[in-house]
Structure formats: structure tokens, C-alpha cells
Design a protein around this motif. Structure first.
Motif, PDB file in Angstrom:
ATOM      1  N   ILE A  40      36.498  44.118  54.174  1.00  0.00           N
ATOM      2  CA  ILE A  40      36.489  43.186  53.046  1.00  0.00           C
ATOM      3  C   ILE A  40      36.902  41.805  53.550  1.00  0.00           C
ATOM      4  CG2 ILE A  40      37.545  42.653  50.820  1.00  0.00           C
ATOM      5  CD1 ILE A  40      37.962  45.700  50.467  1.00  0.00           C
ATOM      6  N   THR A  41      36.128  40.796  53.202  1.00  0.00           N
ATOM      7  CA  THR A  41      36.426  39.451  53.700  1.00  0.00           C
ATOM      8  C   THR A  41      37.223  38.612  52.702  1.00  0.00           C
ATOM      9  OG1 THR A  41      34.264  38.683  52.914  1.00  0.00           O
ATOM     10  CG2 THR A  41      34.414  39.390  55.223  1.00  0.00           C
ATOM     11  N   ASP A  42      37.102  38.879  51.408  1.00  0.00           N
ATOM     12  CA  ASP A  42      37.858  38.128  50.414  1.00  0.00           C
ATOM     13  C   ASP A  42      39.323  38.568  50.454  1.00  0.00           C
ATOM     14  OD1 ASP A  42      37.840  36.376  47.864  1.00  0.00           O
ATOM     15  OD2 ASP A  42      38.821  38.236  47.222  1.00  0.00           O
ATOM     16  N   ARG A  43      40.240  37.612  50.645  1.00  0.00           N
ATOM     17  CA  ARG A  43      41.660  37.924  50.814  1.00  0.00           C
ATOM     18  C   ARG A  43      42.243  38.661  49.618  1.00  0.00           C
ATOM     19  NH1 ARG A  43      46.105  35.962  48.974  1.00  0.00           N
ATOM     20  NH2 ARG A  43      45.113  34.157  48.036  1.00  0.00           N
ATOM     21  N   ARG A  44      41.964  38.180  48.409  1.00  0.00           N
ATOM     22  CA  ARG A  44      42.519  38.824  47.204  1.00  0.00           C
ATOM     23  C   ARG A  44      41.978  40.237  47.024  1.00  0.00           C
ATOM     24  NH1 ARG A  44      43.326  35.331  41.955  1.00  0.00           N
ATOM     25  NH2 ARG A  44      43.742  37.462  41.367  1.00  0.00           N
ATOM     26  N   ALA A  45      40.682  40.404  47.260  1.00  0.00           N
ATOM     27  CA  ALA A  45      40.070  41.726  47.133  1.00  0.00           C
ATOM     28  C   ALA A  45      40.642  42.675  48.179  1.00  0.00           C
ATOM     29  CB  ALA A  45      38.553  41.629  47.263  1.00  0.00           C
ATOM     30  N   LYS A  46      40.862  42.150  49.385  1.00  0.00           N
ATOM     31  CA  LYS A  46      41.429  42.971  50.458  1.00  0.00           C
ATOM     32  C   LYS A  46      42.855  43.408  50.112  1.00  0.00           C
ATOM     33  CE  LYS A  46      41.104  42.800  55.257  1.00  0.00           C
ATOM     34  NZ  LYS A  46      40.876  42.042  56.458  1.00  0.00           N
TER      35      LYS A  46
END
Length: 124
Positions: A40-46
Motif C-alpha cells: 500500500i502506498t497511501d500512508r493513511r491507508a497503510k
């Protein structure tokens, strides 16, 4: 701790023993989940996925306790994981899929209260 558990094992090994043991315990048996998280590249999603992974791990551990398991089987206890999003105030609840042990959404607090003999107080 959840972010630190995503570090490579070599980095975790450099921490003091108690912290390293805690972080490795969080990773134990979660290699496939961490592969997904690391992709996952999106910080919040990760971060969200890592917290859900950790919560699922804690639910798994609780369900291995014979006393907890017997109460769950008797319908006297419901064990669910939850994710609280501080920015929105929303709480997502999930149970573990009995076959895959992957977290599965179980609905809103109102939906859970409607199904439960032990409703959760909402503070309203």
C-alpha cells in the motif's frame, strides 16, 4: 508500535529485548498480511491496514483462550476487533472470518446493538 512492527526483522532485532519481543509477536503469523500492507502506498491507508491487522491478531489470541472460546461458543460473549478513526470519530467493527481468519466488517455500532444481547452504550 504498529508502525514499528512493519520494520524489517533486522531493525527490530536492534531494539531492547522486551520491545523486540513485542514487535515480533505482532508480526508472528502475519507475514502475508504484512506483504499486503507493505504494498500500500497511501500512508493513511497503510497505517489503517496495519492497525486492523494488529487488532485481528489480538482477536485471534483472545479466541485461543479456552475460557473466552467457551463463552463465545455458548453465545455469552462476542469478540470483535475495532478501528477508531480519530479524524472522523468513526469506529469500524470486524470479526475474523472463521476460515481465512481475515478481518470481516460486521457493521455499525447500531447494527451490532440490534443483534446483541449485550448492547454497547453509545453515550447518547
Amino acid at each position: 508500535a504498529v508502525k514499528a512492527s512493519q520494520l524489517p526483522n533486522t531493525a527490530i532485532a536492534g531494539e531492547d529485548d522486551e520491545l523486540a519481543n513485542l514487535l515480533m509477536d505482532m508480526k508472528d503469523g502475519s507475514e502475508e498480511r504484512f506483504k499486503v500492507i507493505n504494498a500500500i502506498t497511501d500512508r493513511r491507508a497503510k497505517d489503517r491496514e496495519a492497525v486492523i491487522c494488529n487488532s485481528a491478531k489480538q482477536v485471534e489470541k483472545m479466541l485461543k483462550n479456552p475460557l473466552v472460546a467457551s463463552k463465545v461458543e455458548a453465545g455469552e460473549l462476542l469478540v470483535v476487533g475495532a478501528f477508531y478513526d480519530m479524524s472522523s470519530g468513526m469506529v469500524d467493527f470486524f470479526e475474523l472470518d472463521p476460515i481465512t481468519q481475515a478481518p470481516q466488517p460486521v457493521g455499525t455500532l447500531a447494527e451490532q446493538n440490534a443483534k446483541s444481547a449485550y448492547p454497547v452504550a453509545t453515550g447518547k
